[in-house]
Enzyme design. Structure first.
Site, PDB file in Angstrom:
ATOM      1  N   GLY A  68       0.784  -1.227   0.000  1.00 55.86           N
ATOM      2  CA  GLY A  68       0.000   0.000   0.000  1.00 55.86           C
ATOM      3  C   GLY A  68       0.811   1.270   0.000  1.00 55.86           C
ATOM      4  CB  THR A  99       1.541  -1.134  -8.091  1.00 55.05           C
ATOM      5  OG1 THR A  99       1.799  -2.300  -7.319  1.00 55.05           O
ATOM      6  CG2 THR A  99       0.978  -1.533  -9.431  1.00 55.05           C
ATOM      7  CG  ASP A 126      -5.791  -5.214  26.202  1.00 50.53           C
ATOM      8  OD1 ASP A 126      -5.789  -4.954  24.989  1.00 50.53           O
ATOM      9  OD2 ASP A 126      -6.645  -4.778  27.007  1.00 50.53           O
ATOM     10  CD  GLU A 156     -11.253   0.170  25.474  1.00 47.83           C
ATOM     11  OE1 GLU A 156     -10.190   0.771  25.200  1.00 47.83           O
ATOM     12  OE2 GLU A 156     -11.413  -1.046  25.249  1.00 47.83           O
ATOM     13  N   GLY A 169       2.578   2.386  -2.490  1.00 44.33           N
ATOM     14  CA  GLY A 169       2.639   3.021  -3.802  1.00 44.33           C
ATOM     15  C   GLY A 169       3.695   2.471  -4.741  1.00 44.33           C
TER      16      GLY A 169
HETATM   17  P1  ADP Z   1       1.769  -1.205  -3.368  1.00 46.38           P
HETATM   18  O1  ADP Z   1       2.009  -1.641  -4.780  1.00 46.38           O
HETATM   19  O2  ADP Z   1       2.982  -0.629  -2.701  1.00 46.38           O
HETATM   20  O3  ADP Z   1       1.121  -2.240  -2.520  1.00 46.38           O
HETATM   21  P2  ADP Z   1      -0.096   0.536  -4.632  1.00 46.38           P
HETATM   22  O4  ADP Z   1       0.782   1.235  -5.593  1.00 46.38           O
HETATM   23  O5  ADP Z   1      -0.918  -0.587  -5.176  1.00 46.38           O
HETATM   24  O6  ADP Z   1       0.753   0.006  -3.403  1.00 46.38           O
HETATM   25  O7  ADP Z   1      -1.013   1.597  -3.901  1.00 46.38           O
HETATM   26  C1  ADP Z   1      -2.379   1.407  -3.726  1.00 46.38           C
HETATM   27  C2  ADP Z   1      -3.103   2.719  -3.872  1.00 46.38           C
HETATM   28  O8  ADP Z   1      -2.798   3.593  -2.800  1.00 46.38           O
HETATM   29  C3  ADP Z   1      -2.705   3.465  -5.111  1.00 46.38           C
HETATM   30  O9  ADP Z   1      -3.500   3.088  -6.191  1.00 46.38           O
HETATM   31  C4  ADP Z   1      -2.944   4.906  -4.729  1.00 46.38           C
HETATM   32  O10 ADP Z   1      -4.278   5.275  -4.940  1.00 46.38           O
HETATM   33  C5  ADP Z   1      -2.675   4.923  -3.244  1.00 46.38           C
HETATM   34  N1  ADP Z   1      -1.325   5.409  -2.980  1.00 46.38           N
HETATM   35  C6  ADP Z   1      -0.302   4.692  -2.431  1.00 46.38           C
HETATM   36  N2  ADP Z   1       0.787   5.457  -2.306  1.00 46.38           N
HETATM   37  C7  ADP Z   1       0.480   6.666  -2.794  1.00 46.38           C
HETATM   38  C8  ADP Z   1       1.210   7.899  -2.952  1.00 46.38           C
HETATM   39  N3  ADP Z   1       2.490   8.018  -2.567  1.00 46.38           N
HETATM   40  N4  ADP Z   1       0.553   8.942  -3.502  1.00 46.38           N
HETATM   41  C9  ADP Z   1      -0.727   8.845  -3.884  1.00 46.38           C
HETATM   42  N5  ADP Z   1      -1.453   7.722  -3.767  1.00 46.38           N
HETATM   43  C10 ADP Z   1      -0.882   6.642  -3.226  1.00 46.38           C
HETATM   44 ZN    ZN Z   2      -7.896  -3.461  26.242  1.00 41.92          ZN
HETATM   45 MG    MG Z   3       1.215  -3.384  -5.574  1.00 42.66          MG
END
Ligand code: ADP
Ligand code: ZN
Ligand code: MG
Length: 621
Positions: free
Chosen positions: A216, A220, A511, A436, A218
């Site tokens: 996640g 790709t 926890d 909590e 970025g």
């Molecule tokens: P990874 O390949 O590292 O798992 P992705 O490139 O698939 O991550 O990212 C998933 C989505 O998250 C992207 O399509 C984009 O919308 C968002 N995202 C991730 N990093 C960024 C970034 N640096 N700037 C803008 N959007 C991002």
């Molecule tokens: Zn707790």
């Molecule tokens: Mg990816």
């Protein structure tokens, strides 16, 4: 026509029918997988509780049944897990929690793999016979019906993807907050734009660049942006696509991929999730890795086989470079690594801006403040946050997205959606409120703990309630004091239950598990215990390679194991004592917070600080 001849005609007719049936089922199999997923998407589906049930078969095909249809009408998704253990390590805990809470109605893990030779050999044999016969038919009976050769070729290239129209326009502007990464990739862009200029100067351009970082972040997106910036071809394939049941298919796909790339040069070959094929050879449980090794070998051959002047650059992405086969990282292959990390505060603000573009935000929205509170979020999390906020606003019939929606979405991304419909008996609510409040008051008293950001007793995904604390800045190292404080804070719930209600519950079991796990890491991995000394007892591989750690066994004696246990216990009980002392001293605050929660269910940072007579430090800089 002689009798002999007719016999063989009938014979080959039967085989032809068999082959057609085989091919049809083969094609059909690839058809059902037409929605392309990658692992970070699979992960998000689980985290967002969009999965109702799932099944993993013994071939590690994951079938996800979604709670709701997607926009495109798809309700069942398929993903090929190239490594079940990775999935298990990553998501099993969540799966168990969701199942216990009824979020997941069912799931099915594969039976442990046993090596069944028949199972391995039979498909191979069948294919051999079929391919042999097909070749025979094509060569000698090409006038007859059957499948055309172009149809056959498809088997080898089915999963190679080029950019869709939308992706073609991805540029560096779409990737926010990754300035260093972009700068490093700029060189590749320049080269692809005009390879000759570099070649004339004799500059050495890397053939392969590995993008490493958590899901996640970025990776790709960056790869697509490089192609977009340079305006060159982009051929991509995901490591998990390679891993097919049939021996030899993966290797031929690699060959096709590179052939195609050379034809479209200058071009980028992008191999997503390369760890699927690129893991260190000769590890893993059970046999049956031949296919992967063949694929990997072919990849190495192809990377060595093209020259720098062919204008092809291979980009690859992985979550973990440490599991990759060292041969992949040798000079002339992926000899450059770019780490794509979690965005810092400025990066998060920029990513939020990118994804907020074109969405109507109300005037009270402060993206900078939101960025401050979301340390640890990936780009994908932030995109998700904005999207959830837009959905919330739409559901409430608002014309603008308000800060309130973004805040609610933030919590939802962290903890999963609220379960307001669940009816909770009063005594359970009370227990949760004290539990909590205990966490929160203890956290507040600890000098090295992240500040409390929100407390809630609305049941959500995993838990009956929750206390969210968010770091004020990004941390890359964890100090001993910080870890100790984490343990104390985790025990705060249990200690408060005991102090105020005189009874304890199972609500704290998670926890306590987590507290013990931190203590064990401190003692056995980070060398933070004085008695045991600055020694690490883990292999540094974090149990992922169960094939290896199992055979290695424990690298220390029973006596040391007992000493470690003793130290862990000592750490946890010292923390518990600290916790009790804090809560006794601040009993009135504890009661006040619990009462507020019982009345309002959710307590924001401002109201929490008010209990202590404090105010939020000014957000201006
Ligand atoms: P990874 O390949 O590292 O798992 P992705 O490139 O698939 O991550 O990212 C998933 C989505 O998250 C992207 O399509 C984009 O919308 C968002 N995202 C991730 N990093 C960024 C970034 N640096 N700037 C803008 N959007 C991002
Ligand atoms: Zn707790
Ligand atoms: Mg990816």
């Amino acid at each position: 026509m002689s009798r002999q001849n007719r016999m063989s005609n009938n014979f080959s007719f039967i085989f032809l029918a068999l082959i057609i049936a085989l091919c049809a089922s083969w094609l059909w199999q690839t058809e059902t997988r037409s929605v392309q997923l990658d692992y970070s998407q699979v992960r998000q589906l689980f985290i967002q509780e969009k999965v109702e049930s799932f099944k993993i078969d013994s071939g590690y095909n994951l079938t996800l049944n979604l709670r709701e249809e997607r926009d495109d009408g798809v309700k069942t998704l398929h993903y090929r897990l190239y490594d079940f253990q990775l999935f298990f390590d990553d998501l099993n805990e969540l799966v168990q929690q969701q199942y216990a809470l009824g979020v997941l109605t069912g799931y099915d893990y594969p039976p442990p793999k046993t090596t069944n030779w028949l199972e391995i050999l039979l498909p191979g044999l069948l294919i051999l016979v079929a391919v042999g016969l097909m070749g025979y038919l094509f060569l000698f009976r090409s006038q007859g019906g059957g499948m055309g050769p172009d149809r056959m070729a498809k088997f080898g290239t089915a999963h190679t993807r080029t950019l869709t129209e939308k992706d073609r326009h991805v540029t560096f502007d779409d990737v926010a907050g990754a300035d260093e990464e972009k700068e490093e990739l700029q060189e590749i862009v320049e080269f692809l734009k005009d390879p000759q200029r570099f070649l004339d100067l004799g500059a050495r351009i890397p053939k392969g660049v590995l993008l490493v970082g958590p899901p996640g972040t970025g990776k790709t997106l960056l790869a697509k942006a490089v192609a977009g910036e340079a305006g060159v071809g982009f051929l991509s394939i995901s490591g998990s696509d390679f891993v097919e049941l049939y021996v030899g298919v993966g290797a031929s796909r690699v060959r096709d991929l590179f052939d195609q790339a050379k034809k479209t040069s200058p071009a980028i070959v992008f191999i997503d999730e390369i760890d699927a094929v690129g893991r260190q050879r000769g590890t893993g449980v059970g046999g049956g890795h031949d296919e992967r090794e063949q694929t990997l070998n072919q990849l190495l051959v192809e990377m060595d086989g093209f020259a720098a002047n062919e204008g092809v650059v291979v980009l690859a992405a992985t979550n973990r470079a440490d599991v990759l086969d060292p041969a992949l990282l040798r000079p002339g292959r992926f000899d450059r690594q770019i780490y794509v990390g979690l965005p810092d505060i400025k990066g998060r603000e920029d990513i939020l801006k990118v994804h907020a573009k074109g969405k109507p935000l109300s005037e009270d929205v402060d993206l900078r403040k939101l960025a401050r509170g979301t340390a640890g979020f990936t780009g994908a999390d932030l995109e998700n946050l904005i999207n959830e906020a837009a959905l919330l606003a739409a559901r409430k019939d608002q014309r603008f997205i308000a800060m309130e929606d973004l805040k609610a979405a933030e919590i939802k991304v962290i903890a999963g959606p609220e379960k307001r419909s669940r009816v909770i008996p009063q005594h359970e609510r009370e227990l949760t409120a004290y539990h909590e409040a205990g966490h929160a008051v203890v956290m507040h008293a600890l000098p090295d703990h992240d500040p409390v950001s929100q407390i809630s007793i609305v049941p959500r995904g995993q838990a009956g309630g929750m206390t969210i604390s968010l770091p004020e800045e990004d941390r890359s190292y964890l100090s001993r004091r910080y870890m100790e404080d984490q343990i104390v804070a985790l025990l705060g719930g249990r200690a408060a239950e005991k102090l105020c209600l005189g009874d304890i519950s199972t609500g704290a079991s998670n926890d306590i598990q987590r507290a013990s796990a931190i203590a064990r890491k401190m003692v056995a991995s980070y060398g933070m215990s004085e008695k045991i000394g600055t020694v690490s007892f883990d292999s540094g591989h974090d149990e992922v390679f169960i094939g290896r750690t199992m055979s290695q066994g424990r690298s220390y004696s029973e006596a040391v194991a007992a000493q470690i246990d003793g130290e862990v216990t000592a750490l946890v009980s010292a923390a518990y004592n600290r916790c009790e002392t804090i809560l006794r001293q601040q009993r009135d605050k504890l009661e006040a917070v619990a009462r507020y929660l019982l009345e309002n269910e959710t307590m924001e940072r401002e109201d929490f600080l008010a209990v202590f007579g404090e105010a939020e430090p000014s957000a201006e800089e």
